[in-house]
Every structure is written in structure tokens, then in C-alpha cells.
Design an enzyme around this catalytic site. Structure first.
Site, PDB file in Angstrom:
ATOM      1  N   LYS A  14       0.839  -1.202   0.000  1.00 25.38           N
ATOM      2  CA  LYS A  14       0.000   0.000   0.000  1.00 25.38           C
ATOM      3  C   LYS A  14       0.877   1.257   0.000  1.00 25.38           C
ATOM      4  CE  LYS A  14      -4.057  -2.091   1.039  1.00 25.38           C
ATOM      5  NZ  LYS A  14      -4.971  -2.309  -0.017  1.00 25.38           N
ATOM      6  N   CYS A  15       0.272   2.351  -0.432  1.00 24.39           N
ATOM      7  CA  CYS A  15       0.895   3.673  -0.453  1.00 24.39           C
ATOM      8  C   CYS A  15       1.480   3.971   0.935  1.00 24.39           C
ATOM      9  CB  CYS A  15      -0.157   4.705  -0.829  1.00 24.39           C
ATOM     10  SG  CYS A  15       0.451   6.378  -0.970  1.00 24.39           S
ATOM     11  N   PRO A  16       2.687   4.484   1.015  1.00 25.77           N
ATOM     12  CA  PRO A  16       3.589   4.989  -0.026  1.00 25.77           C
ATOM     13  C   PRO A  16       4.636   3.980  -0.487  1.00 25.77           C
ATOM     14  CG  PRO A  16       4.457   5.668   2.076  1.00 25.77           C
ATOM     15  CD  PRO A  16       3.187   4.851   2.357  1.00 25.77           C
ATOM     16  N   ASP A  41      -1.956  -1.541  -5.614  1.00 25.74           N
ATOM     17  CA  ASP A  41      -2.452  -0.362  -4.899  1.00 25.74           C
ATOM     18  C   ASP A  41      -3.134   0.581  -5.899  1.00 25.74           C
ATOM     19  OD1 ASP A  41      -2.941   1.831  -3.306  1.00 25.74           O
ATOM     20  OD2 ASP A  41      -0.838   2.313  -2.948  1.00 25.74           O
ATOM     21  N   ASP A  47       0.189   7.918  -8.160  1.00 32.87           N
ATOM     22  CA  ASP A  47       1.478   8.184  -7.519  1.00 32.87           C
ATOM     23  C   ASP A  47       2.685   7.899  -8.403  1.00 32.87           C
ATOM     24  OD1 ASP A  47       0.049   8.908  -5.281  1.00 32.87           O
ATOM     25  OD2 ASP A  47       0.389   7.009  -4.220  1.00 32.87           O
TER      26      ASP A  47
END
Length: 82
Positions: A14-16, A41, A47
């Protein structure tokens, strides 16, 4: 000559983390090489292109897959053609 292309499987992160791990891998790759990144994600679709633009990497391809996204990123380099 060996292909400078590398793959990075970031599915399940998952982010980041996808951006951070992509940045780390690209920093250790030789100029002119390409990195293929696989993610699940949903935010990576935003991103990763933003990261590439901000850091002057070339986003060659961004493709939706059955489980997420695949990106092909080129690291700038001294690629000269004769």
C-alpha cells in the site's frame, strides 16, 4: 549485451511503499535502463506517474491489469546511437 531491464513486483503493498521501493530500485540501476513495476495499490495509478514526472524519469507505459497496474519506467541515461 545483457538487457538493463529489471522487474519489481510490488503487488500487495500500500501507499507509499510502491513509490518508495520504485525510487530505491531506480536509484541503483544504470542510466538508460528500464524498470517494469507491478502494483495492486489503486493509488499507484496516480502516484507512480507523478513520481516519474517530478524526478525526470520517463513513464513509457502505464497499463491496467486484472489485479492492478503495470508501469514501464525508463531511467535517463547517456544512450547514444551511432
Amino acid at each position: 549485451m545483457e538487457s538493463p531491464d529489471q522487474s519489481l513486483d510490488l503487488r500487495g503493498l500500500k501507499c507509499p511503499l510502491p513509490v518508495l521501493k520504485t525510487q530505491k530500485r531506480l536509484s541503483n540501476m544504470p542510466p538508460g535502463s528500464r524498470l517494469i513495476v507491478e502494483t495492486t495499490d489503486p493509488l499507484a495509478a496516480i502516484d507512480i506517474p507523478h513520481f516519474c514526472h517530478e524526478n525526470r524519469y520517463t513513464l513509457i507505459a502505464s497499463q491496467k491489469t486484472a489485479t492492478g497496474h503495470r508501469f514501464v519506467i525508463a531511467k535517463p541515461g547517456d544512450v547514444l546511437e551511432a
